[in-house]
Write a protein that holds these residues in place. Sequence first.
Motif, PDB file in Angstrom:
ATOM      1  N   ARG A  10       0.843  -1.204   0.000  1.00  0.00           N
ATOM      2  CA  ARG A  10       0.000   0.000   0.000  1.00  0.00           C
ATOM      3  C   ARG A  10       0.873   1.248   0.000  1.00  0.00           C
ATOM      4  O   ARG A  10       0.665   2.176  -0.814  1.00  0.00           O
ATOM      5  N   ASP A  11       1.870   1.293   0.877  1.00  0.00           N
ATOM      6  CA  ASP A  11       2.733   2.474   0.954  1.00  0.00           C
ATOM      7  C   ASP A  11       3.583   2.617  -0.307  1.00  0.00           C
ATOM      8  O   ASP A  11       3.812   3.741  -0.787  1.00  0.00           O
ATOM      9  N   TRP A  12       4.054   1.475  -0.852  1.00  0.00           N
ATOM     10  CA  TRP A  12       4.883   1.554  -2.065  1.00  0.00           C
ATOM     11  C   TRP A  12       4.079   2.120  -3.234  1.00  0.00           C
ATOM     12  O   TRP A  12       4.552   3.017  -3.944  1.00  0.00           O
ATOM     13  N   TRP A  13       2.860   1.615  -3.431  1.00  0.00           N
ATOM     14  CA  TRP A  13       2.054   2.103  -4.546  1.00  0.00           C
ATOM     15  C   TRP A  13       1.619   3.541  -4.336  1.00  0.00           C
ATOM     16  O   TRP A  13       1.530   4.316  -5.296  1.00  0.00           O
ATOM     17  N   PHE A 179      11.591 -23.646  -8.026  1.00  0.00           N
ATOM     18  CA  PHE A 179      10.883 -24.156  -6.850  1.00  0.00           C
ATOM     19  C   PHE A 179      11.215 -23.387  -5.566  1.00  0.00           C
ATOM     20  O   PHE A 179      10.672 -23.705  -4.515  1.00  0.00           O
ATOM     21  N   ASP A 180      12.083 -22.394  -5.679  1.00  0.00           N
ATOM     22  CA  ASP A 180      12.393 -21.535  -4.533  1.00  0.00           C
ATOM     23  C   ASP A 180      11.270 -20.503  -4.405  1.00  0.00           C
ATOM     24  O   ASP A 180      11.150 -19.593  -5.221  1.00  0.00           O
ATOM     25  N   ARG A 181      10.440 -20.671  -3.406  1.00  0.00           N
ATOM     26  CA  ARG A 181       9.271 -19.808  -3.246  1.00  0.00           C
ATOM     27  C   ARG A 181       9.552 -18.582  -2.379  1.00  0.00           C
ATOM     28  O   ARG A 181       8.611 -17.931  -1.903  1.00  0.00           O
ATOM     29  N   SER A 182      10.803 -18.246  -2.198  1.00  0.00           N
ATOM     30  CA  SER A 182      11.136 -17.041  -1.434  1.00  0.00           C
ATOM     31  C   SER A 182      10.560 -15.816  -2.144  1.00  0.00           C
ATOM     32  O   SER A 182      10.723 -15.659  -3.358  1.00  0.00           O
ATOM     33  N   PRO A 183       9.884 -14.935  -1.429  1.00  0.00           N
ATOM     34  CA  PRO A 183       9.340 -13.740  -2.074  1.00  0.00           C
ATOM     35  C   PRO A 183      10.451 -12.763  -2.445  1.00  0.00           C
ATOM     36  O   PRO A 183      11.552 -12.797  -1.876  1.00  0.00           O
ATOM     37  N   TYR A 184      10.136 -11.907  -3.410  1.00  0.00           N
ATOM     38  CA  TYR A 184      11.033 -10.794  -3.707  1.00  0.00           C
ATOM     39  C   TYR A 184      10.685  -9.656  -2.756  1.00  0.00           C
ATOM     40  O   TYR A 184       9.535  -9.229  -2.680  1.00  0.00           O
ATOM     41  N   LEU A 193      10.098  -3.722   5.774  1.00  0.00           N
ATOM     42  CA  LEU A 193       9.637  -4.161   4.464  1.00  0.00           C
ATOM     43  C   LEU A 193       8.925  -3.010   3.760  1.00  0.00           C
ATOM     44  O   LEU A 193       7.999  -2.403   4.309  1.00  0.00           O
ATOM     45  N   THR A 194       9.350  -2.711   2.524  1.00  0.00           N
ATOM     46  CA  THR A 194       8.747  -1.613   1.765  1.00  0.00           C
ATOM     47  C   THR A 194       8.078  -2.073   0.475  1.00  0.00           C
ATOM     48  O   THR A 194       7.325  -1.302  -0.132  1.00  0.00           O
ATOM     49  N   TYR A 195       8.342  -3.293   0.042  1.00  0.00           N
ATOM     50  CA  TYR A 195       7.736  -3.829  -1.185  1.00  0.00           C
ATOM     51  C   TYR A 195       7.931  -5.334  -1.179  1.00  0.00           C
ATOM     52  O   TYR A 195       8.982  -5.822  -0.744  1.00  0.00           O
ATOM     53  N   VAL A 196       6.929  -6.069  -1.665  1.00  0.00           N
ATOM     54  CA  VAL A 196       7.073  -7.527  -1.726  1.00  0.00           C
ATOM     55  C   VAL A 196       6.192  -8.094  -2.829  1.00  0.00           C
ATOM     56  O   VAL A 196       5.079  -7.622  -3.059  1.00  0.00           O
ATOM     57  N   GLU A 197       6.724  -9.069  -3.546  1.00  0.00           N
ATOM     58  CA  GLU A 197       5.942  -9.913  -4.453  1.00  0.00           C
ATOM     59  C   GLU A 197       6.195 -11.349  -4.049  1.00  0.00           C
ATOM     60  O   GLU A 197       7.308 -11.715  -3.673  1.00  0.00           O
ATOM     61  N   HIS A 198       5.148 -12.181  -4.185  1.00  0.00           N
ATOM     62  CA  HIS A 198       5.233 -13.565  -3.745  1.00  0.00           C
ATOM     63  C   HIS A 198       5.254 -14.504  -4.952  1.00  0.00           C
ATOM     64  O   HIS A 198       4.492 -14.307  -5.904  1.00  0.00           O
ATOM     65  N   HIS A 199       6.112 -15.503  -4.883  1.00  0.00           N
ATOM     66  CA  HIS A 199       6.241 -16.468  -5.975  1.00  0.00           C
ATOM     67  C   HIS A 199       5.425 -17.720  -5.684  1.00  0.00           C
ATOM     68  O   HIS A 199       5.545 -18.323  -4.615  1.00  0.00           O
TER      69      HIS A 199
END
Length: 254
Positions: A10-13, A179-184, A193-199
């Motif tokens: 929310r804050d990033w966008w 197969f590494d599901r670590s988020p960006y 944390l200021t931004y995240v995308e999930h794999h």
Amino acid sequence: MPSLSSRANRDWWDGNADDYQVEHGDFLRDSGFVWCPEGVDEATAHLLGEVRGRRVLEVGCGAAQCARWLVTQGAEVAAFDISHRQLRHSQRIDLGTGLRVPVLQADAEALPFAGGAFDVVCSAYGALPFVADPLAVLREVRRVLRPGGRLVFSVSHPIRWAFPDDPGPRGLTSDRSYFDRSPYEERDENGTLTYVEHHRTMADWVHLVVASGLRLTGLLEPEWPEGHERAWGGWSPLRGRHLPGTAIFSCANI
């Protein structure tokens, strides 16, 4: 309470909405339904079927370009986004076009709508790549869909996560496990944390759809079209001719 992912995004966008609309606004059009950087256009793809007279919800609408196009097609539309600044851009475009889209600020994990309120729900890269609990979102979507209703959503193709987010030649060589599901994640100097995308893998997305009670009815992996030379971040003509960049899932509420 919003999750850490929701608060960060929310804050990033809110902080980046202006630049996003400047960079991508012409491609998206003030009133246009573009599913992905490959340029799949709902006007010709018809993934939502006939929308005239239907009640349609757009999830993660940004400046509501897609929702605004749906209004021109005779749909009864509602749209929401987690970012207040994105919704201010929606209001700006409304004033410029004379097309009003009812929008509100909300979190996709807890939809402020009654059960069975919509015939169709759509999301073009909205919310689902960014939430920590996509199953909660899909269950909420199913709740607000009428029986037999349709959900169509687009996300980054899972295979992209095995490659650098680079539009050039470097982006063609895998440097991590699919197969590494670590988020960006992006964090500030304090570690916040200021931004995240999930794999999620392709199998993960299919499992999530099924677990939500929806039925998967279609999957589109758009090819990069001839003559389309516009890059969008890590999406580019070079990569698009070798790797799928987008996955579009079609689902039904059974």
